[in-house]
Design a protein around this motif. Structure first.
Motif, PDB file in Angstrom:
ATOM      1  N   ARG A  18      43.462  10.155   7.793  1.00 42.11           N
ATOM      2  CA  ARG A  18      42.648  11.265   7.290  1.00 42.11           C
ATOM      3  C   ARG A  18      41.899  11.994   8.399  1.00 42.11           C
ATOM      4  O   ARG A  18      41.348  13.061   8.189  1.00 42.11           O
ATOM      5  N   ASP A  19      41.855  11.400   9.601  1.00 39.51           N
ATOM      6  CA  ASP A  19      41.138  11.997  10.720  1.00 39.51           C
ATOM      7  C   ASP A  19      41.923  13.149  11.330  1.00 39.51           C
ATOM      8  O   ASP A  19      43.158  13.133  11.342  1.00 39.51           O
ATOM      9  N   VAL A  20      41.197  14.135  11.843  1.00 39.66           N
ATOM     10  CA  VAL A  20      41.786  15.270  12.544  1.00 39.66           C
ATOM     11  C   VAL A  20      41.488  15.066  14.027  1.00 39.66           C
ATOM     12  O   VAL A  20      40.326  14.940  14.419  1.00 39.66           O
ATOM     13  N   LEU A  21      42.545  15.016  14.840  1.00 36.67           N
ATOM     14  CA  LEU A  21      42.395  14.788  16.270  1.00 36.67           C
ATOM     15  C   LEU A  21      42.416  16.109  17.008  1.00 36.67           C
ATOM     16  O   LEU A  21      43.345  16.904  16.829  1.00 36.67           O
ATOM     17  N   CYS A  22      41.405  16.351  17.815  1.00 40.66           N
ATOM     18  CA  CYS A  22      41.324  17.581  18.596  1.00 40.66           C
ATOM     19  C   CYS A  22      41.972  17.341  19.949  1.00 40.66           C
ATOM     20  O   CYS A  22      41.773  16.302  20.562  1.00 40.66           O
ATOM     21  N   GLY A  23      42.732  18.288  20.394  1.00 42.52           N
ATOM     22  CA  GLY A  23      43.412  18.173  21.676  1.00 42.52           C
ATOM     23  C   GLY A  23      44.818  18.713  21.562  1.00 42.52           C
ATOM     24  O   GLY A  23      45.202  19.308  20.560  1.00 42.52           O
ATOM     25  N   ARG A  24      45.581  18.498  22.590  1.00 40.97           N
ATOM     26  CA  ARG A  24      46.945  19.011  22.645  1.00 40.97           C
ATOM     27  C   ARG A  24      47.931  17.864  22.747  1.00 40.97           C
ATOM     28  O   ARG A  24      47.576  16.763  23.117  1.00 40.97           O
ATOM     29  N   HIS A  30      51.469  15.385  15.787  1.00 42.01           N
ATOM     30  CA  HIS A  30      52.212  14.574  14.820  1.00 42.01           C
ATOM     31  C   HIS A  30      51.333  13.641  13.995  1.00 42.01           C
ATOM     32  O   HIS A  30      51.840  12.960  13.111  1.00 42.01           O
ATOM     33  N   HIS A  31      50.050  13.632  14.276  1.00 38.81           N
ATOM     34  CA  HIS A  31      49.147  12.761  13.528  1.00 38.81           C
ATOM     35  C   HIS A  31      49.040  13.246  12.075  1.00 38.81           C
ATOM     36  O   HIS A  31      48.915  14.439  11.810  1.00 38.81           O
ATOM     37  N   GLU A  32      49.104  12.324  11.130  1.00 35.54           N
ATOM     38  CA  GLU A  32      49.088  12.672   9.702  1.00 35.54           C
ATOM     39  C   GLU A  32      47.859  13.483   9.314  1.00 35.54           C
ATOM     40  O   GLU A  32      47.945  14.420   8.529  1.00 35.54           O
ATOM     41  N   LEU A 104      42.402  29.115  11.273  1.00 33.88           N
ATOM     42  CA  LEU A 104      42.564  30.151  10.246  1.00 33.88           C
ATOM     43  C   LEU A 104      42.923  31.491  10.879  1.00 33.88           C
ATOM     44  O   LEU A 104      43.744  32.239  10.350  1.00 33.88           O
ATOM     45  N   ARG A 105      42.314  31.801  12.004  1.00 33.14           N
ATOM     46  CA  ARG A 105      42.579  33.081  12.683  1.00 33.14           C
ATOM     47  C   ARG A 105      43.973  33.145  13.277  1.00 33.14           C
ATOM     48  O   ARG A 105      44.658  34.156  13.202  1.00 33.14           O
ATOM     49  N   GLU A 106      44.381  32.089  13.911  1.00 38.51           N
ATOM     50  CA  GLU A 106      45.610  32.125  14.691  1.00 38.51           C
ATOM     51  C   GLU A 106      46.851  31.745  13.918  1.00 38.51           C
ATOM     52  O   GLU A 106      47.951  31.958  14.392  1.00 38.51           O
ATOM     53  N   GLY A 107      46.720  31.180  12.782  1.00 36.90           N
ATOM     54  CA  GLY A 107      47.906  30.751  12.050  1.00 36.90           C
ATOM     55  C   GLY A 107      48.384  29.412  12.560  1.00 36.90           C
ATOM     56  O   GLY A 107      47.814  28.817  13.469  1.00 36.90           O
ATOM     57  N   LEU A 108      49.414  28.934  11.961  1.00 39.04           N
ATOM     58  CA  LEU A 108      49.915  27.612  12.306  1.00 39.04           C
ATOM     59  C   LEU A 108      51.001  27.697  13.349  1.00 39.04           C
ATOM     60  O   LEU A 108      51.671  28.709  13.503  1.00 39.04           O
ATOM     61  N   ASP A 109      51.196  26.589  14.028  1.00 40.01           N
ATOM     62  CA  ASP A 109      52.221  26.454  15.040  1.00 40.01           C
ATOM     63  C   ASP A 109      53.585  26.769  14.420  1.00 40.01           C
ATOM     64  O   ASP A 109      53.888  26.330  13.325  1.00 40.01           O
ATOM     65  N   VAL A 110      54.404  27.488  15.130  1.00 38.55           N
ATOM     66  CA  VAL A 110      55.726  27.885  14.635  1.00 38.55           C
ATOM     67  C   VAL A 110      56.588  26.672  14.280  1.00 38.55           C
ATOM     68  O   VAL A 110      57.438  26.744  13.402  1.00 38.55           O
ATOM     69  N   ARG A 111      56.345  25.540  14.907  1.00 38.30           N
ATOM     70  CA  ARG A 111      57.151  24.342  14.618  1.00 38.30           C
ATOM     71  C   ARG A 111      56.991  23.890  13.178  1.00 38.30           C
ATOM     72  O   ARG A 111      57.790  23.145  12.670  1.00 38.30           O
ATOM     73  N   HIS A 112      55.924  24.352  12.526  1.00 36.55           N
ATOM     74  CA  HIS A 112      55.665  23.915  11.164  1.00 36.55           C
ATOM     75  C   HIS A 112      56.088  24.954  10.132  1.00 36.55           C
ATOM     76  O   HIS A 112      55.839  24.808   8.961  1.00 36.55           O
ATOM     77  N   SER A 113      56.725  26.044  10.594  1.00 34.95           N
ATOM     78  CA  SER A 113      57.300  27.068   9.717  1.00 34.95           C
ATOM     79  C   SER A 113      56.332  27.528   8.636  1.00 34.95           C
ATOM     80  O   SER A 113      56.656  27.565   7.466  1.00 34.95           O
ATOM     81  N   ARG A 114      55.136  27.894   9.043  1.00 36.17           N
ATOM     82  CA  ARG A 114      54.132  28.399   8.114  1.00 36.17           C
ATOM     83  C   ARG A 114      53.872  29.864   8.398  1.00 36.17           C
ATOM     84  O   ARG A 114      54.236  30.396   9.430  1.00 36.17           O
ATOM     85  N   PHE A 115      53.189  30.512   7.476  1.00 42.21           N
ATOM     86  CA  PHE A 115      52.833  31.903   7.649  1.00 42.21           C
ATOM     87  C   PHE A 115      51.655  32.038   8.601  1.00 42.21           C
ATOM     88  O   PHE A 115      50.824  31.161   8.701  1.00 42.21           O
ATOM     89  N   THR A 116      51.594  33.193   9.272  1.00 37.74           N
ATOM     90  CA  THR A 116      50.474  33.486  10.148  1.00 37.74           C
ATOM     91  C   THR A 116      49.843  34.792   9.714  1.00 37.74           C
ATOM     92  O   THR A 116      50.370  35.509   8.876  1.00 37.74           O
ATOM     93  N   LYS A 117      48.716  35.136  10.316  1.00 41.45           N
ATOM     94  CA  LYS A 117      47.992  36.328   9.926  1.00 41.45           C
ATOM     95  C   LYS A 117      48.611  37.614  10.458  1.00 41.45           C
ATOM     96  O   LYS A 117      48.309  38.683   9.987  1.00 41.45           O
ATOM     97  N   THR A 118      49.471  37.557  11.458  1.00 44.59           N
ATOM     98  CA  THR A 118      49.984  38.773  12.071  1.00 44.59           C
ATOM     99  C   THR A 118      50.865  39.564  11.113  1.00 44.59           C
ATOM    100  O   THR A 118      50.812  40.769  11.070  1.00 44.59           O
TER     101      THR A 118
END
Length: 129
Positions: A18-24, A30-32, A104-118
């Motif tokens: 359930r934790d969100v890990l900050c970093g690259r 890949h963390h759940e 929210l501003r930048e959208g999701l990483d393309v690897r996850h095939s989600r929509f972005t704000k652009t």
């Protein structure tokens, strides 16, 4: 004079799904908990796009509260990349809201095939964790 409390050290073995890990990098990507975070962010992006500035901050607050209410924490490594065995600390609500607002501003990483704000199509914009 009041001194701040030292940050509670969280060992890698204490990180939950359930934790969100900050970093690259792969550990955070890949963390759940990060996958869940990206899903929650994606479900709020349409509302965020059309919201007023004050309301945008409220959306980020709600997402952080939702993650925390479900037992999640926003964690950052205190040993650089912390690949597999590092120490982590909670980043606090302000930094968690900043991370959420950026997502929210930048959208999701393309690897996850989600929509972005652009535009409402898949984009190659990247989201830094």
């Amino acid at each position: 004079m009041q001194t701040s409390m030292p940050a509670l050290i969280i060992y890698h073995s204490q990180i939950t799904e359930r934790d969100v890990l900050c970093g690259r990098g792969g550990l955070t990507n890949h963390h759940e908990g990060n996958r869940r975070f990206r899903s929650v962010v994606a479900s709020h992006q349409g509302e965020y796009r059309t919201a007023r500035k004050h309301d945008k901050a409220d959306i980020a607050r709600r997402i952080v509260a939702l993650i925390r209410d479900q037992g999640g924490r926003f964690l950052k490594s205190v040993q650089g990349k912390a690949a597999g065995g590092g120490h982590w600390v909670e980043i606090g609500d302000k930094k968690a809201r900043e991370k959420t607002s950026q997502a929210l501003r930048e959208g999701l990483d393309v690897r996850h095939s989600r929509f972005t704000k652009t535009n409402d199509k898949e984009s190659s914009s990247c989201h830094p964790d």
